[in-house]
Design a protein around this motif. Structure first.
Motif, PDB file in Angstrom:
ATOM      1  N   GLU A  58       0.865  -1.185   0.000  1.00 17.49           N
ATOM      2  CA  GLU A  58       0.000   0.000   0.000  1.00 17.49           C
ATOM      3  C   GLU A  58       0.888   1.216   0.000  1.00 17.49           C
ATOM      4  O   GLU A  58       2.074   1.149   0.320  1.00 17.49           O
ATOM      5  CB  GLU A  58      -0.946  -0.002   1.198  1.00 17.49           C
ATOM      6  CG  GLU A  58      -0.271   0.023   2.549  1.00 17.49           C
ATOM      7  CD  GLU A  58       0.226   1.383   2.979  1.00 17.49           C
ATOM      8  OE1 GLU A  58      -0.419   2.410   2.665  1.00 17.49           O
ATOM      9  OE2 GLU A  58       1.290   1.443   3.616  1.00 17.49           O
TER      10      GLU A  58
ATOM     11  N   PRO B  60      -3.774   3.495  -2.887  1.00 14.97           N
ATOM     12  CA  PRO B  60      -4.103   2.152  -3.359  1.00 14.97           C
ATOM     13  C   PRO B  60      -3.595   1.066  -2.416  1.00 14.97           C
ATOM     14  O   PRO B  60      -2.572   1.228  -1.754  1.00 14.97           O
ATOM     15  CB  PRO B  60      -3.390   2.074  -4.710  1.00 14.97           C
ATOM     16  CG  PRO B  60      -2.232   3.004  -4.561  1.00 14.97           C
ATOM     17  CD  PRO B  60      -2.725   4.120  -3.679  1.00 14.97           C
TER      18      PRO B  60
ATOM     19  N   ILE C 189      -2.685  -2.934  -2.837  1.00 16.77           N
ATOM     20  CA  ILE C 189      -2.336  -3.803  -3.952  1.00 16.77           C
ATOM     21  C   ILE C 189      -2.163  -5.243  -3.487  1.00 16.77           C
ATOM     22  O   ILE C 189      -1.530  -5.491  -2.459  1.00 16.77           O
ATOM     23  CB  ILE C 189      -0.997  -3.333  -4.584  1.00 16.77           C
ATOM     24  CG1 ILE C 189      -1.077  -1.901  -5.092  1.00 16.77           C
ATOM     25  CG2 ILE C 189      -0.494  -4.296  -5.643  1.00 16.77           C
ATOM     26  CD1 ILE C 189      -1.749  -1.716  -6.409  1.00 16.77           C
TER      27      ILE C 189
ATOM     28  N   ILE D 166      -0.661  -8.744  -5.363  1.00 23.89           N
ATOM     29  CA  ILE D 166      -0.004  -9.293  -6.542  1.00 23.89           C
ATOM     30  C   ILE D 166       0.209 -10.772  -6.282  1.00 23.89           C
ATOM     31  O   ILE D 166       0.629 -11.162  -5.190  1.00 23.89           O
ATOM     32  CB  ILE D 166       1.367  -8.626  -6.798  1.00 23.89           C
ATOM     33  CG1 ILE D 166       1.203  -7.119  -6.969  1.00 23.89           C
ATOM     34  CG2 ILE D 166       2.056  -9.250  -8.017  1.00 23.89           C
ATOM     35  CD1 ILE D 166       2.518  -6.352  -7.006  1.00 23.89           C
TER      36      ILE D 166
ATOM     37  N   THR E 221      -4.491  -6.398 -14.507  1.00 21.24           N
ATOM     38  CA  THR E 221      -4.703  -5.619 -13.291  1.00 21.24           C
ATOM     39  C   THR E 221      -6.158  -5.192 -13.196  1.00 21.24           C
ATOM     40  O   THR E 221      -6.703  -4.626 -14.142  1.00 21.24           O
ATOM     41  CB  THR E 221      -3.790  -4.369 -13.292  1.00 21.24           C
ATOM     42  OG1 THR E 221      -2.424  -4.805 -13.368  1.00 21.24           O
ATOM     43  CG2 THR E 221      -3.995  -3.535 -12.047  1.00 21.24           C
TER      44      THR E 221
ATOM     45  N   THR F  53      -3.175   4.114 -13.064  1.00 21.60           N
ATOM     46  CA  THR F  53      -2.864   2.763 -12.597  1.00 21.60           C
ATOM     47  C   THR F  53      -2.182   1.965 -13.697  1.00 21.60           C
ATOM     48  O   THR F  53      -1.153   1.314 -13.471  1.00 21.60           O
ATOM     49  CB  THR F  53      -4.150   2.047 -12.133  1.00 21.60           C
ATOM     50  OG1 THR F  53      -4.743   2.803 -11.071  1.00 21.60           O
ATOM     51  CG2 THR F  53      -3.863   0.633 -11.660  1.00 21.60           C
TER      52      THR F  53
ATOM     53  N   ILE G 119      -2.858  -8.604 -10.673  1.00 17.93           N
ATOM     54  CA  ILE G 119      -2.829  -7.563  -9.648  1.00 17.93           C
ATOM     55  C   ILE G 119      -4.251  -7.109  -9.373  1.00 17.93           C
ATOM     56  O   ILE G 119      -5.042  -6.916 -10.301  1.00 17.93           O
ATOM     57  CB  ILE G 119      -1.990  -6.348 -10.111  1.00 17.93           C
ATOM     58  CG1 ILE G 119      -0.544  -6.756 -10.383  1.00 17.93           C
ATOM     59  CG2 ILE G 119      -2.063  -5.213  -9.091  1.00 17.93           C
ATOM     60  CD1 ILE G 119       0.301  -5.651 -11.012  1.00 17.93           C
TER      61      ILE G 119
ATOM     62  N   SER H 204      -6.002  -3.887  -7.431  1.00 21.40           N
ATOM     63  CA  SER H 204      -5.709  -2.585  -6.829  1.00 21.40           C
ATOM     64  C   SER H 204      -7.000  -1.955  -6.333  1.00 21.40           C
ATOM     65  O   SER H 204      -7.884  -1.623  -7.116  1.00 21.40           O
ATOM     66  CB  SER H 204      -5.041  -1.659  -7.858  1.00 21.40           C
ATOM     67  OG  SER H 204      -4.782  -0.401  -7.268  1.00 21.40           O
TER      68      SER H 204
ATOM     69  N   THR I 142       0.416   4.094  -6.819  1.00 24.08           N
ATOM     70  CA  THR I 142       0.325   2.735  -7.352  1.00 24.08           C
ATOM     71  C   THR I 142       1.706   2.152  -7.568  1.00 24.08           C
ATOM     72  O   THR I 142       1.985   1.004  -7.187  1.00 24.08           O
ATOM     73  CB  THR I 142      -0.483   2.717  -8.663  1.00 24.08           C
ATOM     74  OG1 THR I 142      -1.801   3.196  -8.387  1.00 24.08           O
ATOM     75  CG2 THR I 142      -0.557   1.315  -9.250  1.00 24.08           C
TER      76      THR I 142
ATOM     77  N   ILE J 128       3.177  -1.089  -5.530  1.00 25.21           N
ATOM     78  CA  ILE J 128       3.694  -2.278  -6.224  1.00 25.21           C
ATOM     79  C   ILE J 128       5.125  -2.557  -5.777  1.00 25.21           C
ATOM     80  O   ILE J 128       5.485  -3.704  -5.481  1.00 25.21           O
ATOM     81  CB  ILE J 128       3.605  -2.107  -7.753  1.00 25.21           C
ATOM     82  CG1 ILE J 128       2.137  -2.122  -8.195  1.00 25.21           C
ATOM     83  CG2 ILE J 128       4.397  -3.199  -8.470  1.00 25.21           C
ATOM     84  CD1 ILE J 128       1.911  -1.725  -9.649  1.00 25.21           C
TER      85      ILE J 128
END
Length: 176
Positions: free
Chosen positions: A10, A25, A27, A29, A67, A92, A115, A117, A144, A148
């Motif tokens: 985040e 965001p 995230i 993954i 994503t 994004t 991903i 988000s 973002t 990541i």
């Protein structure tokens, strides 16, 4: 190659003064054959006010890793939906592609990862008289990309969290 079953990150990037365009965001993954993949597939089911969208750079240009962007707040009106499906979606998508370019996300694994988000759009954005879409793009892009990067490097570390337990406070915990 590190285990990419489940990574979470985040970030918060604050808006320019006078703007309600903060970005924060959250995230996930993961590999397309794992828990993130199952959540990703479930996001395809729409729920009223929380429409999920693929991150695309332009029509017919969906990013890799695939994503999904999902709003944290209910999208109640067309102006908010347009911000979500325009500025936020674009920021994004560009952040994901730039993470590939910079090696934050492994290009050779791009089709094996997905991903999710969760994105914030402050409801005040649509009523703000001078909303700055460029600032909204900036905050969402930067946050973002940072989220990541943090997810891929498991930041903050457990040691950092423990070391800062009594020195760093949540911005909203003025009640303590």
């Amino acid at each position: 190659m590190p285990d990419l079953t489940f990574r979470a990150g985040e970030a918060t990037v604050f808006a320019a003064p006078g703007q309600a365009t903060d970005a924060m965001p959250e995230i996930l993954i993961g590999r397309v054959e794992g828990p993130v993949d199952h959540s990703f597939a479930n996001m395809m089911a729409q729920s009223k006010g929380h429409t999920a969208m693929f991150a695309i750079r332009a029509c017919n240009q969906m990013v890799r890793p695939a994503t999904m962007i999902v709003p944290k707040v209910t999208l109640k009106d067309m102006p908010t939906i347009e911000l979500f499906g325009g500025v936020v979606q674009s920021a994004t998508a560009d952040a994901v592609v730039d993470c590939l370019i910079e090696g934050i996300l492994p290009k050779e694994k791009a089709n094996e990862l997905c991903i999710i988000s969760l994105v914030w759009i402050d409801p005040r954005c649509v009523t703000a008289p001078n909303i700055d879409n460029k600032d909204m793009y900036r905050t969402n892009y930067e946050a973002t990309k940072l989220a990541i990067q943090r997810a891929m490097s498991n930041e903050p570390s457990v040691d950092t969290l423990v070391a800062n337990r009594h020195t760093i406070r949540h911005d909203m915990d003025d009640w303590i």
